[in-house]
Design a protein around this motif. Structure first.
Motif, PDB file in Angstrom:
ATOM      1  N   ARG A 176      98.235 -40.104  80.347  1.00  0.00           N
ATOM      2  CA  ARG A 176      96.986 -40.499  81.017  1.00  0.00           C
ATOM      3  C   ARG A 176      97.175 -41.003  82.441  1.00  0.00           C
ATOM      4  NH1 ARG A 176      92.539 -42.520  77.135  1.00  0.00           N
ATOM      5  NH2 ARG A 176      93.131 -41.463  75.226  1.00  0.00           N
ATOM      6  N   GLY A 177      98.263 -41.629  82.743  1.00  0.00           N
ATOM      7  CA  GLY A 177      98.453 -42.271  84.040  1.00  0.00           C
ATOM      8  C   GLY A 177      99.041 -41.381  85.118  1.00  0.00           C
ATOM      9  N   TYR A 178      99.062 -40.085  84.902  1.00  0.00           N
ATOM     10  CA  TYR A 178      99.713 -39.174  85.844  1.00  0.00           C
ATOM     11  C   TYR A 178      98.721 -38.231  86.505  1.00  0.00           C
ATOM     12  CZ  TYR A 178     103.908 -40.946  83.677  1.00  0.00           C
ATOM     13  OH  TYR A 178     104.891 -41.777  83.222  1.00  0.00           O
ATOM     14  N   ASP A 179      99.102 -37.732  87.661  1.00  0.00           N
ATOM     15  CA  ASP A 179      98.320 -36.759  88.409  1.00  0.00           C
ATOM     16  C   ASP A 179      99.148 -35.477  88.491  1.00  0.00           C
ATOM     17  OD1 ASP A 179      96.382 -35.586  90.008  1.00  0.00           O
ATOM     18  OD2 ASP A 179      96.954 -36.654  91.821  1.00  0.00           O
ATOM     19  N   GLY A 180      98.481 -34.343  88.628  1.00  0.00           N
ATOM     20  CA  GLY A 180      99.189 -33.082  88.753  1.00  0.00           C
ATOM     21  C   GLY A 180      98.221 -31.925  88.878  1.00  0.00           C
ATOM     22  N   ASP A 181      98.664 -30.745  88.458  1.00  0.00           N
ATOM     23  CA  ASP A 181      97.856 -29.535  88.616  1.00  0.00           C
ATOM     24  C   ASP A 181      97.072 -29.161  87.360  1.00  0.00           C
ATOM     25  OD1 ASP A 181      99.720 -28.410  86.873  1.00  0.00           O
ATOM     26  OD2 ASP A 181     100.589 -27.078  88.358  1.00  0.00           O
ATOM     27  N   GLY A 182      97.025 -30.050  86.389  1.00  0.00           N
ATOM     28  CA  GLY A 182      96.321 -29.793  85.143  1.00  0.00           C
ATOM     29  C   GLY A 182      97.242 -29.313  84.044  1.00  0.00           C
ATOM     30  N   VAL A 183      98.457 -28.877  84.400  1.00  0.00           N
ATOM     31  CA  VAL A 183      99.461 -28.447  83.429  1.00  0.00           C
ATOM     32  C   VAL A 183     100.751 -29.239  83.622  1.00  0.00           C
ATOM     33  CG1 VAL A 183     100.881 -26.519  82.600  1.00  0.00           C
ATOM     34  CG2 VAL A 183      98.501 -26.120  83.264  1.00  0.00           C
ATOM     35  N   THR A 184     101.203 -29.368  84.862  1.00  0.00           N
ATOM     36  CA  THR A 184     102.455 -30.041  85.169  1.00  0.00           C
ATOM     37  C   THR A 184     102.190 -31.280  86.007  1.00  0.00           C
ATOM     38  OG1 THR A 184     103.521 -27.873  85.232  1.00  0.00           O
ATOM     39  CG2 THR A 184     104.754 -29.713  86.157  1.00  0.00           C
ATOM     40  N   PRO A 185     102.643 -32.446  85.534  1.00  0.00           N
ATOM     41  CA  PRO A 185     102.442 -33.654  86.338  1.00  0.00           C
ATOM     42  C   PRO A 185     103.242 -33.575  87.642  1.00  0.00           C
ATOM     43  CG  PRO A 185     103.778 -34.154  84.410  1.00  0.00           C
ATOM     44  CD  PRO A 185     103.363 -32.725  84.293  1.00  0.00           C
ATOM     45  N   LEU A 186     102.696 -34.165  88.675  1.00  0.00           N
ATOM     46  CA  LEU A 186     103.304 -34.111  90.002  1.00  0.00           C
ATOM     47  C   LEU A 186     104.746 -34.604  89.994  1.00  0.00           C
ATOM     48  CD1 LEU A 186     102.685 -33.343  92.922  1.00  0.00           C
ATOM     49  CD2 LEU A 186     101.833 -35.649  93.283  1.00  0.00           C
ATOM     50  N   PHE A 187     105.009 -35.709  89.330  1.00  0.00           N
ATOM     51  CA  PHE A 187     106.375 -36.258  89.347  1.00  0.00           C
ATOM     52  C   PHE A 187     107.355 -35.253  88.745  1.00  0.00           C
ATOM     53  CE2 PHE A 187     105.796 -37.260  84.925  1.00  0.00           C
ATOM     54  CZ  PHE A 187     107.086 -37.236  84.409  1.00  0.00           C
ATOM     55  N   SER A 188     106.926 -34.515  87.739  1.00  0.00           N
ATOM     56  CA  SER A 188     107.795 -33.536  87.101  1.00  0.00           C
ATOM     57  C   SER A 188     108.043 -32.337  88.025  1.00  0.00           C
ATOM     58  CB  SER A 188     107.160 -33.074  85.787  1.00  0.00           C
ATOM     59  OG  SER A 188     107.995 -32.183  85.099  1.00  0.00           O
ATOM     60  N   SER A 189     107.019 -31.941  88.754  1.00  0.00           N
ATOM     61  CA  SER A 189     107.148 -30.834  89.705  1.00  0.00           C
ATOM     62  C   SER A 189     108.144 -31.139  90.810  1.00  0.00           C
ATOM     63  CB  SER A 189     105.802 -30.535  90.371  1.00  0.00           C
ATOM     64  OG  SER A 189     104.861 -30.146  89.436  1.00  0.00           O
ATOM     65  N   LEU A 190     108.273 -32.408  91.140  1.00  0.00           N
ATOM     66  CA  LEU A 190     109.116 -32.818  92.259  1.00  0.00           C
ATOM     67  C   LEU A 190     110.473 -33.373  91.829  1.00  0.00           C
ATOM     68  CD1 LEU A 190     106.320 -34.595  94.325  1.00  0.00           C
ATOM     69  CD2 LEU A 190     107.152 -32.237  94.558  1.00  0.00           C
ATOM     70  N   ALA A 191     110.790 -33.293  90.542  1.00  0.00           N
ATOM     71  CA  ALA A 191     111.971 -33.958  90.012  1.00  0.00           C
ATOM     72  C   ALA A 191     113.275 -33.185  90.184  1.00  0.00           C
ATOM     73  CB  ALA A 191     111.763 -34.257  88.523  1.00  0.00           C
ATOM     74  N   PHE A 192     113.226 -31.921  90.561  1.00  0.00           N
ATOM     75  CA  PHE A 192     114.432 -31.102  90.642  1.00  0.00           C
ATOM     76  C   PHE A 192     115.230 -31.494  91.881  1.00  0.00           C
ATOM     77  CE2 PHE A 192     116.477 -26.840  91.378  1.00  0.00           C
ATOM     78  CZ  PHE A 192     117.317 -26.911  90.279  1.00  0.00           C
TER      79      PHE A 192
END
Length: 103
Positions: free
Chosen positions: A29-45
């Motif tokens: 609930r506390g995350y933002d993103g594209d509706g499928v992948t949370p932003l923090f996960s997209s930027l974690a690599f």
């Protein structure tokens, strides 16, 4: 990476997707993103080039496909009624296609 779709107000599909990607014990609930992948996960690599698109950009044009209204009803409604950008829409393409030349 896209943003603008919070896990606490973008429907069960988004919350469930974020929960899957989030640290253990999070309900997404506390995350933002594209509706499928949370932003923090997209930027974690580590070491990867990163780009966060301006505005609200969703993962997919949910209302354009069979089953989108059933699979992700909240995202399909936003796409259909508000014309929300997705990664392949003109507004999003203008932001990321040129970026590829720069990396």
């Amino acid at each position: 990476a896209g943003k603008g779709y919070r896990g606490d107000c973008s429907g069960d599909f988004t919350q469930g997707s974020y929960s899957f990607c989030c640290p253990e014990g999070s309900d997404g609930r506390g995350y933002d993103g594209d509706g499928v992948t949370p932003l923090f996960s997209s930027l974690a690599f580590e070491g990867a080039e990163k780009l966060v698109l301006e505005g609200s950009v969703t993962h997919f044009p949910w209302s354009d496909v069979f089953g989108g209204d059933w699979f992700a009803p909240d995202l399909a409604r936003v796409h259909r009624e508000e014309g929300a950008d997705w990664y392949g829409s003109d507004g999003a393409l203008d932001q990321w296609v040129g970026w590829l030349d720069d990396i």
